[in-house]
Scaffold this active site. Structure first.
Site, PDB file in Angstrom:
ATOM      1  N   ARG A 164       0.826  -1.220   0.000  1.00 24.74           N
ATOM      2  CA  ARG A 164       0.000   0.000   0.000  1.00 24.74           C
ATOM      3  C   ARG A 164       0.859   1.268   0.000  1.00 24.74           C
ATOM      4  O   ARG A 164       0.513   2.265   0.621  1.00 24.74           O
ATOM      5  CB  ARG A 164      -0.963   0.006   1.186  1.00 24.74           C
ATOM      6  CG  ARG A 164      -1.933  -1.127   1.225  1.00 24.74           C
ATOM      7  CD  ARG A 164      -2.852  -1.168   0.001  1.00 24.74           C
ATOM      8  NE  ARG A 164      -3.699  -2.341   0.063  1.00 24.74           N
ATOM      9  CZ  ARG A 164      -3.385  -3.526  -0.447  1.00 24.74           C
ATOM     10  NH1 ARG A 164      -2.233  -3.681  -1.094  1.00 24.74           N
ATOM     11  NH2 ARG A 164      -4.199  -4.550  -0.354  1.00 24.74           N
ATOM     12  N   SER A 236     -11.497  -0.122   2.809  1.00 18.90           N
ATOM     13  CA  SER A 236     -10.677  -0.462   3.977  1.00 18.90           C
ATOM     14  C   SER A 236      -9.894   0.767   4.430  1.00 18.90           C
ATOM     15  O   SER A 236      -9.119   1.326   3.661  1.00 18.90           O
ATOM     16  CB  SER A 236      -9.711  -1.600   3.632  1.00 18.90           C
ATOM     17  OG  SER A 236     -10.420  -2.766   3.288  1.00 18.90           O
ATOM     18  N   GLU A 332      -4.903   3.856   5.662  1.00 13.58           N
ATOM     19  CA  GLU A 332      -4.547   3.824   4.243  1.00 13.58           C
ATOM     20  C   GLU A 332      -4.737   5.170   3.553  1.00 13.58           C
ATOM     21  O   GLU A 332      -3.897   5.573   2.752  1.00 13.58           O
ATOM     22  CB  GLU A 332      -5.386   2.765   3.504  1.00 13.58           C
ATOM     23  CG  GLU A 332      -4.959   1.337   3.744  1.00 13.58           C
ATOM     24  CD  GLU A 332      -5.603   0.383   2.747  1.00 13.58           C
ATOM     25  OE1 GLU A 332      -5.967   0.840   1.642  1.00 13.58           O
ATOM     26  OE2 GLU A 332      -5.743  -0.804   3.071  1.00 13.58           O
TER      27      GLU A 332
END
Length: 336
Positions: A164, A236, A332
């Site tokens: 990520r 998410s 994130e």
């Protein structure tokens, strides 16, 4: 002069639906538009923000900035001896690209179906799902280098992908503006079904093709994740934390049902959703923000709230997880 809009509302340009405005916004539909916007005298001295689908960002207030709304289109297919090379404009919808490649007989992106956002944002985050990461299908990006004001091509190594993360979230965050992405889709396609939930979804299909896997991914994601058109969210919210094998064994001794995934380097990825759920946050509402009842990884905005309120909740969750498990979970999305 570039196409500038003053005090432009961004509620429809972020999937949380936070009602904030930009000092200026400009729709970027070509590389010429991009250069015109950056050279416009109204942009002088203003910070720069690039928004695609706004699906991986938390806007905490009005932006005294020039916001570039990335809408560059484009789709073409080239060839290499062992692969197809698919190039898409940064403004193309990611899920639309997945579906188009499959429809044209170019498999390889099916595990990444229904991930919200645009093509240009995908390398920034190194998006991934159900056993596949973007870097495994990546060839290059075309981007404007703001230091030289020239367009450059950056390959896999230069993009420095990790979990990520990428060059575009680190040293190159304020340097490069992505205008197109080229993906490498192998002619020797093999289904990726190592992720247990996905394998169960296609049970009964002895030889699932890319379309069947895409449909299975869509079904799973639709059950677990809310539609941003109905409930504000960014999918998410937290990364799955990585821990050493020793740390995982210690946690497993006191939490036998701990969900973890072995990594090639010997470390383990812990399921952040499981950690959050065990701390009692799943389904929690804290005024206009909360935690989705079907998936603890997803933070939601019901309307009328702020990015600051959402971040306060996220901080509370991270602190509680760390206090209970000794593991820090990180968000994130990019915070602006």
């Amino acid at each position: 002069m570039a196409d500038f809009h003053e005090f432009y509302p961004l509620r429809r340009h972020n999937t949380f639906g936070f009602d904030v405005r930009a000092r200026y916004a400009s729709h970027i539909r070509s590389e010429a538009d991009l250069l015109a916007a950056l050279n416009d005298p109204r942009a002088v001295g203003l910070p720069l923000v690039v928004l695609g689908g706004g699906s991986n960002v938390v806007l905490t207030g009005d932006l005294d900035a020039l916001v570039l709304l990335m809408e560059i289109p484009g789709f073409r297919v080239g060839t290499a001896p062992d692969a197809w090379l698919v190039t898409a404009g940064a403004g193309e919808n990611w899920h639309g690209l997945v579906c188009r490649t499959i429809a044209e007989g170019l498999p390889g992106l099916e595990n990444l179906a229904l991930i919200p956002g645009t093509v240009g944002a995908a390398p920034i985050q190194n998006i991934g799902a159900y056993g596949v990461e973007l870097r495994e299908r990546f060839a290059s990006v075309r981007a404007l280098d703001r230091q030289t004001m020239r367009f450059v091509d950056l390959d896999l190594e230069q993009c420095a992908f990790s979990y990520r993360d990428s060059l575009f979230k680190q040293a190159g965050r304020d340097r490069y503006i992505i205008t197109a992405v080229t993906l490498r889709l192998s002619r020797d396609w093999q289904p990726v079904l190592a992720y247990g939930e996905l394998a169960r979804e296609v049970e009964g299909n002895a030889a699932p093709d890319a379309a069947a896997i895409r449909d299975a991914v869509i079904a799973i994601r639709s059950r677990k994740l809310p539609d941003p058109a109905q409930i504000g969210n960014a999918g998410s919210f937290f990364k799955n934390p990585l821990v050493s094998a020793e740390q995982r064994d210690v946690l497993l001794a006191s939490h036998p049902d701990l969900v973890s995934y072995a990594q090639p380097d010997g470390s383990f990825k812990l399921a952040a959703g499981w950690l959050i759920d065990r701390c009692g946050f799943k389904g929690l509402n804290d005024g206009p923000v909360g935690v989705y009842g079907k998936q603890a990884l997803v933070l939601v905005h019901h309307g009328g709230g702020t990015g600051a309120a959402l971040l306060a909740l996220a901080g509370r969750i991270a602190d509680t997880v760390q206090a209970r498990f000794g593991v820090r979970i990180e968000p994130e999305p990019v915070v602006l």
